[in-house]
Design a protein around this motif. Structure first.
Motif: not given
Length: 325
Positions: A292-310
């Motif tokens: 998503d290209i927004l006005q103040p920033k660019i947001e890359i949305k990633l969908k995890k393939a598992d439930g592990r935390g990063w």
């Protein structure tokens, strides 16, 4: 091994039953070498049953050996074919794994408006007669959106008219079009770049050497909620026509689970570039990731393939280092 059952069940040869065990041991010993198997069977049969090779029995012995050889050879050929098929499948899997996939990009309405205001301001700053022709470097591309003509000398202005877009690019709900001529809408980015301009005028060439990339670092952060990771790049006026975002899988150095690599090139504020390659902290579902290209920033949305935390977004690496692996 299929040859053994065939020999044991064949009642046409009354002598076979007494020798099945010995022939079976020869099969176990030599089934990977057809030539050795043949020699061993011939030697064994000549010693124990010379009548196999006399008169009418000779054809029976020949058929017996030929039948076994045919079965063993068929098994070996099947194994070789399966091995080749597995090799090709593995090669195709690696090719598919390492091919980068472009992420879908959406521009928010507020970012779209900001891009349009910036484009209008840029148009006002361009002097109507253009820059001094003596100051324009050869090969400089026309600054109008959609025009691909490059400066080749003073005659460039008369050689062709400038066909360009007066508006800004719009990416909305999978469709791509120009705000100035929104009747032509496409889904493929390559088709979008080929949309013919809607206005005709005079070329404008900037005296600034735009071939020299002006690199600028951008602040980044990330947060995660459930199976979604949001990676933010704080860059204003991101130009969707000059930005790229890709994801790909690659074999890990240790031979374990494949790694997932995010690469992006952000062009923002009309003159700055920010590039980065990141080996992500965990696996993602590439097909559902988007930008998503927004006005103040660019947001890359990633969908995890598992439930592990990063614990982090991953490791920043040099693209050249990955190519050398």
């Amino acid at each position: 091994r299929s040859g053994r059952s065939g020999m044991a069940s064949d009642s046409a040869n009354p002598h076979r039953g007494a020798h099945d065990g010995a022939i079976a041991s020869l099969l176990d010993k030599h089934e990977s070498r057809v030539d050795l198997l043949l020699d061993s069977m011939l030697t064994y049969l000549k010693k124990t049953q010379p009548s196999y090779f006399e008169g009418e029995e000779e054809s029976l012995a020949s058929r017996t050996i030929a039948d076994v050889l045919k079965r063993v050879s068929s098994d070996a050929a099947s194994e070789s074919t399966a091995s080749e098929e597995n090799r090709l499948a593995a090669s195709l899997a690696i090719s598919e794994m390492t091919t980068p996939k472009e992420l879908k990009v959406t521009v928010s309405p507020s970012a779209q408006q900001a891009l349009e205001r910036a484009a209008a301001k840029k148009a006002e700053q361009i002097a109507s007669p253009g820059a001094s022709e003596t100051d324009i470097p050869l090969g400089t591309k026309c600054s109008h959106n959609g025009c691909e003509v490059c400066y080749a000398g003073p005659s460039t202005y008369e050689a062709s008219a400038c066909v360009y877009h007066t508006g800004t690019p719009v990416f909305h709900e999978g469709l791509k079009f120009w705000s100035c001529c929104n009747k032509v809408k496409v889904t493929d980015f390559g088709d979008f770049l080929n949309i013919k301009g809607c206005c005709t005028g005079r070329h404008e060439f900037s005296t600034k050497d735009e071939t020299m990339a002006q690199k600028r670092e951008c602040r980044t952060d990330f947060f995660q909620q459930g199976t979604t990771v949001s990676f933010n790049i704080y860059a204003k006026l991101g130009d969707p026509t000059k930005c790229s975002f890709t994801l790909r899988r690659r074999p890990s150095d240790g031979g374990g689970e494949p790694e997932y690599v995010l690469s992006f090139h952000v062009h923002f504020e009309g003159e700055y570039d920010f590039k980065r390659t990141i080996v992500l902290a965990g696996p993602v579902d590439i097909d559902t990731c988007l930008v998503d290209i927004l006005q103040p920033k660019i947001e890359i949305k990633l969908k995890k393939a598992d439930g592990r935390g990063w614990n982090s977004i991953g490791e920043v690496v040099e693209e050249d280092d990955l190519e050398m692996d």
